[in-house]
Design an enzyme around this catalytic site. Structure first.
Site, PDB file in Angstrom:
ATOM      1  CE  LYS A  23      -3.193   0.331   3.400  1.00  0.00           C
ATOM      2  NZ  LYS A  23      -3.535   1.528   4.158  1.00  0.00           N
ATOM      3  CB  SER A  24       3.834   2.270   2.034  1.00  0.00           C
ATOM      4  OG  SER A  24       3.285   2.162   3.309  1.00  0.00           O
ATOM      5  NE  ARG A 120      -5.862   7.857  11.149  1.00  0.00           N
ATOM      6  CZ  ARG A 120      -5.118   7.111  10.347  1.00  0.00           C
ATOM      7  NH1 ARG A 120      -5.626   6.593   9.246  1.00  0.00           N
ATOM      8  NH2 ARG A 120      -3.862   6.872  10.639  1.00  0.00           N
ATOM      9  CG  ASP A 312       0.828  -0.253   9.369  1.00  0.00           C
ATOM     10  OD1 ASP A 312       0.311   0.597  10.112  1.00  0.00           O
ATOM     11  OD2 ASP A 312       1.391   0.034   8.293  1.00  0.00           O
ATOM     12  CE  LYS A 339      -0.390   4.043  12.890  1.00  0.00           C
ATOM     13  NZ  LYS A 339       0.315   4.752  11.815  1.00  0.00           N
ATOM     14  NE  ARG A 343      -5.184  -0.418  13.167  1.00  0.00           N
ATOM     15  CZ  ARG A 343      -4.518  -0.194  12.052  1.00  0.00           C
ATOM     16  NH1 ARG A 343      -3.210  -0.073  12.070  1.00  0.00           N
ATOM     17  NH2 ARG A 343      -5.173  -0.080  10.904  1.00  0.00           N
ATOM     18  NE  ARG A 384      -2.561  -2.098   8.687  1.00  0.00           N
ATOM     19  CZ  ARG A 384      -2.139  -2.436   7.475  1.00  0.00           C
ATOM     20  NH1 ARG A 384      -2.163  -3.697   7.090  1.00  0.00           N
ATOM     21  NH2 ARG A 384      -1.691  -1.517   6.631  1.00  0.00           N
TER      22      ARG A 384
HETATM   23  C1  S3P Z   1       2.570   4.663   6.308  1.00  0.00           C
HETATM   24  C2  S3P Z   1       3.150   4.994   7.492  1.00  0.00           C
HETATM   25  C3  S3P Z   1       2.671   4.526   8.789  1.00  0.00           C
HETATM   26  C4  S3P Z   1       1.721   3.342   8.645  1.00  0.00           C
HETATM   27  C5  S3P Z   1       0.720   3.529   7.550  1.00  0.00           C
HETATM   28  C6  S3P Z   1       1.414   3.758   6.220  1.00  0.00           C
HETATM   29  C7  S3P Z   1       3.138   5.215   5.070  1.00  0.00           C
HETATM   30  O1  S3P Z   1       1.986   5.576   9.432  1.00  0.00           O
HETATM   31  O2  S3P Z   1       1.063   3.104   9.868  1.00  0.00           O
HETATM   32  O3  S3P Z   1      -0.109   2.392   7.439  1.00  0.00           O
HETATM   33  O4  S3P Z   1       2.823   4.716   3.971  1.00  0.00           O
HETATM   34  O5  S3P Z   1       3.916   6.168   5.170  1.00  0.00           O
HETATM   35  P1  S3P Z   1       2.798   6.700  10.274  1.00  0.00           P
HETATM   36  O6  S3P Z   1       3.765   7.286   9.371  1.00  0.00           O
HETATM   37  O7  S3P Z   1       1.785   7.676  10.735  1.00  0.00           O
HETATM   38  O8  S3P Z   1       3.416   5.949  11.413  1.00  0.00           O
END
Ligand code: S3P
Length: 426
Positions: A23-24, A120, A312, A339, A343, A384
């Site tokens: 996803k990232s 959020r 995550d 999140k 969570r 999740r």
């Molecule tokens: C992500 C960073 C994380 C992660 C999220 C995806 C990203 O969040 O929890 O699911 O793609 O940069 P944080 O950067 O807020 O920790």
């Protein structure tokens, strides 16, 4: 599909090559194409709600997107103002990174999201961006979406973040690329580093020295991306836990990113006693390979360091804790509270409902391994949480409600789950 009944499984052994793409990296590949001269090519893009929303926004920002035979080609003549509101859906990554990207773009933009995202905190990006000249606002003094952004010129900065967040780091790096001088960003603990890797791969002048990232402004547009998105370790991890808690079972998770900032949950599962091996198969932008997980009796551990590397996966790891001998402890994880759901609260409530002994703290919780009992679990709209308790159901059967959220990250989750057990949708 708002409710599922999952049945306990018997031993299994399988290889999975269809884990959802990361996803990232998918979000970033679509967004960063807006900074390139020429056409970026993305293979294995995650076709889930979150990342398709990002792709839609990229289109609204004027990019030409062609999607043929599994390859997404994106070309852009620079970011254009959109007459539409830009809807990030459920995605914090989408909203926070777009804040950084659009702060210096010509025009006026409105970012919004679903009911969960609109609750959020956004100040973690809007405050440092405003400090360098960004014209960003939103409800609650710029903390809550919808957010409005009017592109402005940004001042060079030396920013020290108090939270280890890749989203904040990435937003600031994207802003730095168009600031009026060389910028530095320091984080308290290294967070996932896809932004640095990908932008460097596109020719950006970014130097990483431990926790300090130095970014020179772009002199010209970057080279296009040519990327195949690896499988997402946080999605793969559900099946890793499934194998780790089911006697005589094993799973091979193919083509996953082996980036150290992403596989800490697998390391934690190894510390618990699971038998895990990693095999590197390619290395472009990211190390990529296969992860094999085999059942072994699990023991309790403490997780208190490098929390952002497994943030995550903590809900799914907590299911392994519930099946381990002894009391596992999670500390320094207050980020879990902001999140897709709180969570800490949703995991604790869920495990209690399954008859597991849990103690809740502000920054984490403890889980004492025991016997999981069948229960009905509400996902609270958090993908999740839904998938973690479905995996718990492999032990004892489970009903999980409010399932649509799974489509935000792992649309083929049930298809893969059905290779292990029977599921019934009500
Ligand atoms: C992500 C960073 C994380 C992660 C999220 C995806 C990203 O969040 O929890 O699911 O793609 O940069 P944080 O950067 O807020 O920790």
């Amino acid at each position: 599909m708002s409710q599922v009944e999952v049945f306990a499984c018997s031993e299994f052994s399988l290889a999975i090559s269809e884990i959802a793409p990361d996803k990232s990296i998918s979000h970033r590949s679509a967004m960063f194409s807006l900074l390139a001269c020429g056409t970026s090519e993305i293979r294995n893009f995650l076709r889930a709600e979150d990342t398709l929303n990002t792709l839609e926004i990229v289109k609204k920002l004027g990019a030409k997107v062609e999607d043929k035979e599994g390859v997404i080609k994106i070309s852009s003549d620079g970011i254009q103002e959109s007459p539409d509101i830009l809807d990030c859906g459920n995605s914090g990554t989408g909203m926070r990174l777009f804040c950084g990207l659009l702060s210096s773009a010509n025009g006026h933009f409105i970012l919004t999201g679903d009911e969960y995202l609109r609750r959020r905190p956004m100040k973690r990006v809007t405050a440092p961006l405003r400090d360098i000249g960004a014209k960003l606002d939103g409800r609650n003094s710029g903390d809550l979406a919808p957010l409005s952004i009017r592109g402005a010129s940004l001042k060079a900065f030396n920013y020290e973040s108090k939270i280890a967040s890749a989203q904040v780091k990435s937003a600031m790096i994207l802003a730095a690329l168009r600031a009026d001088g060389v910028c530095t960003y320091k984080e308290p603990e290294l967070s996932r580093d896809h932004t640095e890797r990908m932008l460097k791969g596109m020719g950006a002048d970014i130097k990483v020295d431990g926790l300090l990232t130095t970014i020179a402004p772009m002199k010209e547009l970057l080279s296009p991306l040519n990327i195949r998105v690896p499988a997402d370790p946080s999605s793969a991890f559900f099946f890793a836990v499934a194998a780790a808690i089911t006697p005589n079972s094993s799973v091979v998770l193919e083509g996953v990113t082996l980036n150290e900032t992403r596989i800490e949950a697998f390391r934690a599962l190894e510390r618990m006693g699971a038998n895990i091996t990693y095999e590197l198969t390619s290395d472009k932008y990211e190390p990529i390979g296969d992860i094999t997980v085999k059942y072994a009796p699990l023991k309790a551990i403490t997780v208190e360091e490098n929390i952002s590397w497994l943030i995550d996966e903590l809900p799914a790891l907590s299911i392994a804790f519930a099946c381990a001998k002894g009391t596992s402890i999670i500390k320094n994880a207050e980020e879990l509270r902001v999140k897709e759901s709180d969570r800490i609260s949703t995991v604790v409530k869920g495990l209690l409902a399954c008859g597991i002994q849990v103690d809740e703290y502000e920054d984490g919780y403890t889980v004492t391994g025991g016997t999981l009992n069948r229960a009905t679990i509400d996902s609270h709209g958090d993908h999740r949480i839904a998938m973690s308790f479905i995996i718990a159901g492999l032990k004892c059967g489970m009903e999980v409600t409010d399932l649509e959220c799974i489509n935000t990250s792992f649309p083929n989750f049930f298809e893969l789950l059905q290779r292990i057990t029977e599921v019934k949708f009500n």
